[in-house]
Design a protein around this motif. Structure first.
Motif, short mmCIF file in Angstrom:
data_model
loop_
_atom_site.label_atom_id
_atom_site.label_comp_id
_atom_site.label_asym_id
_atom_site.label_seq_id
_atom_site.Cartn_x
_atom_site.Cartn_y
_atom_site.Cartn_z
N VAL A 78 -30.67 -2.75 1.30
CA VAL A 78 -30.50 -2.20 2.92
C VAL A 78 -29.28 -2.03 3.64
O VAL A 78 -28.45 -3.28 3.02
CB VAL A 78 -31.57 -2.54 3.48
N SER A 79 -29.61 -2.12 4.84
CA SER A 79 -28.15 -1.92 5.85
C SER A 79 -28.55 -2.35 6.71
O SER A 79 -29.71 -2.07 7.01
CB SER A 79 -27.87 -0.39 6.23
N ASP A 80 -27.75 -3.47 7.19
CA ASP A 80 -27.96 -3.74 8.42
C ASP A 80 -27.21 -3.85 9.73
O ASP A 80 -25.62 -3.57 9.29
CB ASP A 80 -28.00 -5.34 9.06
N VAL A 81 -27.98 -3.36 10.72
CA VAL A 81 -26.03 -2.38 11.64
C VAL A 81 -26.42 -2.73 13.43
O VAL A 81 -27.94 -3.01 13.97
CB VAL A 81 -26.67 -0.86 11.38
N MET A 82 -25.71 -2.12 14.01
CA MET A 82 -26.70 -1.96 15.76
C MET A 82 -26.90 -3.46 16.49
O MET A 82 -27.56 -4.02 16.71
CB MET A 82 -27.71 -1.26 15.87
N PRO A 83 -25.97 -4.67 16.28
CA PRO A 83 -26.76 -6.32 16.91
C PRO A 83 -26.31 -6.14 18.23
O PRO A 83 -25.16 -4.88 18.47
CB PRO A 83 -25.32 -6.93 15.51
N SER A 84 -27.34 -6.80 18.60
CA SER A 84 -26.94 -6.93 20.00
C SER A 84 -27.40 -8.92 20.22
O SER A 84 -28.31 -8.74 19.87
CB SER A 84 -28.29 -6.11 21.18
N TRP A 85 -26.42 -9.40 21.27
CA TRP A 85 -26.37 -11.09 21.04
C TRP A 85 -27.94 -10.85 22.16
O TRP A 85 -27.71 -10.39 22.92
CB TRP A 85 -25.00 -11.44 22.06
N SER A 86 -28.51 -11.99 22.14
CA SER A 86 -29.18 -12.10 23.14
C SER A 86 -28.27 -12.85 24.09
O SER A 86 -27.26 -13.26 23.82
CB SER A 86 -29.91 -13.69 22.68
N PRO A 87 -28.93 -12.82 25.62
CA PRO A 87 -28.09 -13.22 26.45
C PRO A 87 -27.39 -14.73 26.43
O PRO A 87 -25.88 -15.24 26.92
CB PRO A 87 -29.28 -13.39 27.75
N ASP A 88 -29.00 -15.83 26.19
CA ASP A 88 -27.80 -17.08 25.66
C ASP A 88 -26.93 -16.89 24.57
O ASP A 88 -26.41 -18.61 23.99
CB ASP A 88 -29.24 -17.94 25.70
N GLY A 89 -27.27 -16.77 23.57
CA GLY A 89 -26.26 -16.25 22.43
C GLY A 89 -26.53 -17.08 21.34
O GLY A 89 -25.82 -17.20 20.40
N LYS A 90 -28.50 -17.11 21.37
CA LYS A 90 -28.42 -17.74 20.53
C LYS A 90 -29.12 -16.87 19.28
O LYS A 90 -29.53 -17.58 18.25
CB LYS A 90 -29.89 -18.65 20.47
N ARG A 91 -29.50 -16.01 19.61
CA ARG A 91 -30.36 -14.82 18.26
C ARG A 91 -29.57 -13.77 18.44
O ARG A 91 -28.36 -13.43 19.50
CB ARG A 91 -31.76 -14.87 18.73
N VAL A 92 -29.19 -12.98 17.93
CA VAL A 92 -28.74 -11.00 17.23
C VAL A 92 -30.74 -10.50 16.92
O VAL A 92 -31.07 -10.87 16.09
CB VAL A 92 -27.86 -11.14 16.09
#
Length: 312
Positions: A78-92
């Motif tokens: 499968v493919s994992d794409v379009m990442p976006s950081w949480s504002p606290d930098g703890k999750r994507v």
């Protein structure tokens, strides 16, 4: 899925549920184990990568100062794409899709690549964007033959459709105060412009002109919107504009395709993808200052490096 046919739509197999292999980004934001991808305290950049030898995409991280990339997900089917950081930098947050063509939906993981969680109600959705307060997520979701912009709580509840048009609305990005979203709207005539919507009223305003070819906006804390535009050169370059539509100007040029800009936390620089005139042409991450100077190539591999997001 190879690069020629690689769009973000996939049927998920059982393998899509496989957990990502834990790889630590580092508590202070450096990508990888100590010394592997930059100094402690660096704001890591997460991005999607595929190669001719490995045509499914995984997420990687790299320090803005360069160095070794660290692979965060290991999902060969499968493919994992379009990442976006949480504002606290703890999750994507990111999009997962398989080889059949339909998007499984939006998932989140922690900075080790583990604790994988699906966001309910997002099957088919793309372009996740975390709200500045970390409580909500905006995304594009198909409705019939078009995509519309939605906002939901991060657990998938309270999903609200924001746009209702005959056009494709894609790639939402939040204003720093969380009161607006910018996004790009692609119409049937082949044009795409940057739009802005006020969340309290759903009033929509055009930021760029109706005959534009604009995509992938990103709104900075300095209240500027960066986006990619195919201009009169026939190539895609990075442009900046104020949210009211004034101050439009380009910051990259040449016979290159520049896309998917993402602001640094302090609003002084952007990371973006350059290249990709065809599938045989590698795409690399570059950095540039907001005034267009200090252009620097960040990744060097014979790969396609896409959709970077700079850690807050």
């Amino acid at each position: 899925m190879n690069g020629t046919t690689r769009r973000r739509w996939a049927v998920v197999t059982a393998a899509a549920m496989a957990m990502a292999v834990p790889v630590t980004l580092g508590a202070a934001g450096d990508a990888g184990a100590a010394g592997s991808a930059g100094p402690a305290g660096a704001h890591s950049i997460v991005f999607a990568r595929y190669t001719a030898a490995a045509p499914t995409e995984d997420l990687y991280a790299i320090s803005p100062s360069g160095g070794t990339t660290v692979k965060l997900t290991h999902t060969p089917t499968v493919s994992d794409v379009m990442p976006s950081w949480s504002p606290d930098g703890k999750r994507v947050a990111f999009v997962r899709y398989g080889s059949g063509g339909a998007i499984d939906g939006i998932w989140t993981m922690n900075t080790t690549g583990s604790d994988l969680k699906a966001v309910p109600g997002t099957k088919g959705a793309s372009d996740p964007a975390w709200s500045p307060d970390g409580k909500r997520i905006a995304y594009a979701k198909p409705v019939g033959t078009q995509h519309e912009i939605y906002v939901a709580d991060i657990d998938g509840t309270s999903a609200t459709r924001l746009t209702h048009t005959a056009a494709d609305d894609l790639h939402p990005t939040w204003s720093p105060d969380g009161k607006y979203l910018a996004f790009n709207r692609a119409d049937a005539g082949g044009h795409s412009r940057v739009m802005k919507i006020q969340l309290s009223t759903l009033a929509q305003t055009a930021v760029t002109g109706p005959s534009s070819h604009d995509s992938t906006p990103d709104w900075s804390h300095g209240n500027r919107i960066a986006f990619s535009r195919v201009d009169s050169s026939g190539f895609a370059h990075l442009y900046l504009v104020r949210p009211d539509g004034t101050g439009l100007h380009s910051i990259t040029g040449g016979l290159f395709n520049d896309k998917n800009p993402s602001w640094s936390p302090d609003g002084s620089r952007l990371v973006f993808t350059r290249g990709g005139t065809d599938d045989a042409d590698p795409e690399h991450l570059y950095l540039v200052r907001a005034d267009g100077t200090a252009l620097t190539q960040l990744t060097q591999n014979d790969s396609h490096d896409l959709e970077a997001d700079w850690r807050p």
